[in-house]
Design an enzyme around this catalytic site. Structure first.
Site, PDB file in Angstrom:
ATOM      1  CG  HIS A   1     -12.557 -61.795  21.806  1.00  0.00           C
ATOM      2  ND1 HIS A   1     -13.055 -62.995  22.221  1.00  0.00           N
ATOM      3  CD2 HIS A   1     -11.208 -61.933  21.804  1.00  0.00           C
ATOM      4  CE1 HIS A   1     -12.074 -63.833  22.451  1.00  0.00           C
ATOM      5  NE2 HIS A   1     -10.937 -63.227  22.217  1.00  0.00           N
TER       6      HIS A   1
ATOM      7  CG  MET B   1     -16.761 -63.445  29.705  1.00  0.00           C
ATOM      8  SD  MET B   1     -17.846 -62.823  28.431  1.00  0.00           S
ATOM      9  CE  MET B   1     -19.345 -62.659  29.387  1.00  0.00           C
ATOM     10  CB  SER B   2     -11.133 -67.245  29.224  1.00  0.00           C
ATOM     11  OG  SER B   2     -10.194 -68.084  28.587  1.00  0.00           O
TER      12      SER B   2
END
Ligand code: PAF
Length: 281
Positions: free
Chosen positions: A38, A185-186
């Site tokens: 993000h 990435m999560s």
């Protein structure tokens, strides 16, 4: 240099804060529990726009009945710290009631593109995504909006919706950010226990192996799907849901890779479902 971040909750507060921003605005919509993926979007928006507006909203309409809405991870304090450090100046954290008041009954639905892949596995998911993103676009009126390549079908659906509904917004899709061992990435990675986390690197290994074969001249889509599947099936903790090799724009499955393609997958580790993809060509 970071600047102070302002948090707004109601639509009225958002409108008044938005109207005080002159010049170009970049929007980074999120569901919170932010990670480096993000933050890379915020940094890109910071570099390309005069102002960066972000939203944090765990959107209930994009979760299926058996999905993890209640236990979706949340950490607003850490999120606001990360956003401020990355140079966002406004974060909108609306309530569910604000976004879906009583008697809400208007939906945005992208038709064909939402049928395969994630759309087939998660009925109604993209209707929820396109509806909330349209609402965010209407409220924030950004010049550019930033999404991650990890949710490749979501990015395609939002591009289509933006064209179809004539939003004067540029959709910017940013590369997947990976852990040092290759895992994309999560926010959902936090659900993995340590054995599953270790096992999950098989996804990157499998995609890398297929890409090598592509780079060596293999243009047979089914053979690439098979390479991905067979590498993942060697990992006992992984359960493949789908492996796809599809046209990058239409998401229809390919026989021969003679144009830009999306090699993508969804795999379960226990109850946690992870997705990942590589672009080919
Ligand atoms: O990718 C996400 O985090 C969400 O699907 C989005 C785009 C913020 C819509 O809720």
């Amino acid at each position: 240099m970071s600047q102070s971040l302002r948090t707004v909750v109601t639509m009225e507060e958002l409108f008044s804060a938005r109207n005080s921003l002159p010049g170009t605005v970049g929007l980074v919509p999120t569901m919170g529990y932010l990670h480096e993926g993000h933050i890379s979007l915020v940094r890109r928006a910071r570099a390309e726009c005069d102002h960066v507006v972000t939203s944090i909203f765990v959107n209930p309409t994009q979760f299926g009945p058996a999905e993890d809405l209640e236990k979706y991870p949340r950490d607003i304090e850490n999120d606001t710290r990360l956003l401020e450090n990355a140079g966002a100046e406004l974060v909108w954290t609306p309530t569910v009631k604000e976004m879906y008041p009583d008697n809400f009954q208007t939906w945005v639905e992208v038709e064909k593109l939402t049928k395969p892949l994630e759309g087939a596995m998660r009925p109604g998911h993209f209707r929820g995504v396109s509806t909330i993103v349209a609402k965010l676009f209407n409220a924030v009126r950004p010049d550019k909006a930033y999404f991650g390549q990890k949710d490749a079908q979501q990015a395609a659906v939002i591009r289509q919706m933006t064209r179809d509904l004539n939003y004067p917004i540029e959709i910017v899709v940013c590369p997947i950010i990976r852990e040092p061992d290759g895992l994309a990435m999560s926010s959902r990675n936090t659900y993995l226990d340590s054995k599953q986390r270790q096992a999950a690197i098989v996804l990157f290994r499998a995609l890398t192996q297929a890409r090598k074969s592509f780079e060596n001249g293999n243009r047979d889509a089914e053979s690439l799907r098979k390479i991905v599947k067979s590498v993942i099936e060697e990992e006992a903790l992984a359960q493949v849901q789908y492996v796809s090799c599809a046209d990058y724009d239409t998401l229809t499955e390919l026989d021969t890779i003679n144009r830009k393609a999306l090699l993508s997958l969804a795999v379960y580790f226990g109850k946690t479902r992870l997705i990942d993809n590589f672009i080919l060509g």
